[in-house]
Design a protein around this motif. Sequence first.
Motif, PDB file in Angstrom:
ATOM      1  N   MET A 133       0.715  -1.405  -0.271  1.00  0.00           N
ATOM      2  CA  MET A 133       0.385   0.164  -0.118  1.00  0.00           C
ATOM      3  C   MET A 133       0.896   0.843  -0.037  1.00  0.00           C
ATOM      4  O   MET A 133       0.584   2.164   0.449  1.00  0.00           O
ATOM      5  CB  MET A 133      -1.350   0.412   1.220  1.00  0.00           C
ATOM      6  CG  MET A 133      -0.543  -0.102   2.615  1.00  0.00           C
ATOM      7  SD  MET A 133      -1.448   0.664   3.405  1.00  0.00           S
ATOM      8  CE  MET A 133      -2.308  -0.909   4.327  1.00  0.00           C
ATOM      9  N   ARG A 134       2.416   1.300   0.267  1.00  0.00           N
ATOM     10  CA  ARG A 134       3.080   2.148   0.110  1.00  0.00           C
ATOM     11  C   ARG A 134       2.918   3.348  -0.885  1.00  0.00           C
ATOM     12  O   ARG A 134       2.982   4.245  -1.332  1.00  0.00           O
ATOM     13  CB  ARG A 134       4.000   1.624   0.443  1.00  0.00           C
ATOM     14  CG  ARG A 134       5.709   2.970   0.951  1.00  0.00           C
ATOM     15  CD  ARG A 134       7.466   2.523   0.629  1.00  0.00           C
ATOM     16  NE  ARG A 134       7.153   1.320   1.349  1.00  0.00           N
ATOM     17  CZ  ARG A 134       6.896   1.548   2.526  1.00  0.00           C
ATOM     18  NH1 ARG A 134       7.226   2.712   3.280  1.00  0.00           N
ATOM     19  NH2 ARG A 134       7.205   0.624   3.822  1.00  0.00           N
ATOM     20  N   PHE A 135       2.478   2.600  -2.272  1.00  0.00           N
ATOM     21  CA  PHE A 135       2.617   3.509  -3.867  1.00  0.00           C
ATOM     22  C   PHE A 135       1.498   4.144  -3.217  1.00  0.00           C
ATOM     23  O   PHE A 135       1.443   5.509  -3.685  1.00  0.00           O
ATOM     24  CB  PHE A 135       2.554   2.737  -4.546  1.00  0.00           C
ATOM     25  CG  PHE A 135       2.773   3.025  -6.405  1.00  0.00           C
ATOM     26  CD1 PHE A 135       3.188   4.144  -6.075  1.00  0.00           C
ATOM     27  CD2 PHE A 135       1.521   2.741  -6.923  1.00  0.00           C
ATOM     28  CE1 PHE A 135       3.393   4.307  -7.486  1.00  0.00           C
ATOM     29  CE2 PHE A 135       1.903   3.269  -7.916  1.00  0.00           C
ATOM     30  CZ  PHE A 135       2.520   4.469  -8.452  1.00  0.00           C
ATOM     31  N   LEU A 136       0.141   3.726  -2.764  1.00  0.00           N
ATOM     32  CA  LEU A 136      -0.555   4.332  -2.816  1.00  0.00           C
ATOM     33  C   LEU A 136      -0.775   5.642  -1.754  1.00  0.00           C
ATOM     34  O   LEU A 136      -1.467   6.628  -1.418  1.00  0.00           O
ATOM     35  CB  LEU A 136      -2.398   4.254  -2.239  1.00  0.00           C
ATOM     36  CG  LEU A 136      -3.305   4.451  -2.685  1.00  0.00           C
ATOM     37  CD1 LEU A 136      -4.295   5.388  -3.652  1.00  0.00           C
ATOM     38  CD2 LEU A 136      -4.523   3.447  -1.638  1.00  0.00           C
ATOM     39  N   LEU A 137      -0.281   5.102  -0.690  1.00  0.00           N
ATOM     40  CA  LEU A 137       0.177   6.542   0.453  1.00  0.00           C
ATOM     41  C   LEU A 137       0.852   7.535   0.077  1.00  0.00           C
ATOM     42  O   LEU A 137       0.928   8.618   0.477  1.00  0.00           O
ATOM     43  CB  LEU A 137       0.972   5.666   1.415  1.00  0.00           C
ATOM     44  CG  LEU A 137       0.036   4.658   2.235  1.00  0.00           C
ATOM     45  CD1 LEU A 137       0.039   4.031   3.740  1.00  0.00           C
ATOM     46  CD2 LEU A 137      -1.553   5.231   2.494  1.00  0.00           C
TER      47      LEU A 137
END
Length: 410
Positions: free
Chosen positions: A202-206
């Motif tokens: 989820m790092r990319f989205l955040l």
Amino acid sequence: MSLTSTVESEINIAEKAVIKNRLFKSAMSEQLADKHNAPTEELIKLYEAWAKGGTGLLVTGNVMLGRDALGEPRNVVLDQSSDLSLFKRWAVAGTQNNTHLWMQLNHPGKQVPSFLSKEPVAPSAVPLGNGLESGFKCPRALTEAEILNIISQFAWASGKAKECGFTGVQIHSAHGYLVNQFLSPHHNRRDDQWGGSLENRMRFLLEIYRAIRATVGDDFAVAVKLNSADFQKGGFDEGDSIEVIKALQSEGIDLIEISGGNYENPSMVGEGASESTLKREAYFLDYAEKAQQLMSVPLVVTGGFRSAAAMNSAIASGAADMIGIARPLALDPDLGNKLTASDKHAIKLPTLSTGIKALDAMVMLDITWYEHQLERIGKGKSPKPNLSEWISVLKTFGSLGSLAFQKRRV
């Protein structure tokens, strides 16, 4: 979170956007950009019709971040080469009648038809399956430098959307596009900080959200469209989705729209929906009811709604704060006014088929027929609910030529 019980009720989104009713026009592929991927007169007139039609919040179809990353031939692109005056006219048209207009920003990742990209990119070099192999190339895994550049593209485009007069942006993190690919353990098999654990996936989205927020400030609405699940073995599931919602809320997201599925399993158009789901009209309402137990921001449920009665029921139950509608607005741009005027109003969509299943699939009739309705509205004509499927097929062949035989999308 719902405090009132009908679609005509006003809603305040994080003190940043007061929406006059609970109707949320979800993104549809308009395919109304010109050959330079710029907004056309038809696109501008389409959004003017929807704004006058009474829907409180309009979300645009995919606006892509670069001309080398198109999901479809006539996607709009917002990049350094874009003529911003056209986007400003689009924003003026779509914000008439006290309407909000949010720009959906997207990167297709590997969901790019072969005729549009020789080398698509993705978190990992995992090809699309379920019969899509012939129409979509196996992607190349992104480098970290490329990942960081895409994050900056999302932020830059968001800043320009605000500058042009759009009243919010939505990050497309559903339906199998790039952000959703990062979230999926099936599609994301990286072993660096961008893959592996859910925290890494989820790092990319955040990071996209953080970069956008740093660019547009705290007074501009930023939303996310998120899958409830991919409905794919080994993919992004409901448990993952709930954790992503928690993380987004902690970061300060203003609104979350729930959908589901991807090109390999198109649940977003009702494929595989149970009889009980179809009776409730909403495809993802069961998940929404679970998500609302922890929601502190408005939740939009999109997919399947056809009647004011079902919409009001979903709001009254607390399962949805806003109702996402798409294809019904292609057949009646004035639907918002009718739904807020009468709790008895409903719309029925046709079952489309030429009688030749292979041909229907080849031209993606369930999508292109509705695109032809959008084109009619953009030209100042009324939609034509009785438009012949065969005329739609011929129009598709005429506009795309040999490309009509290629898989464009599901």
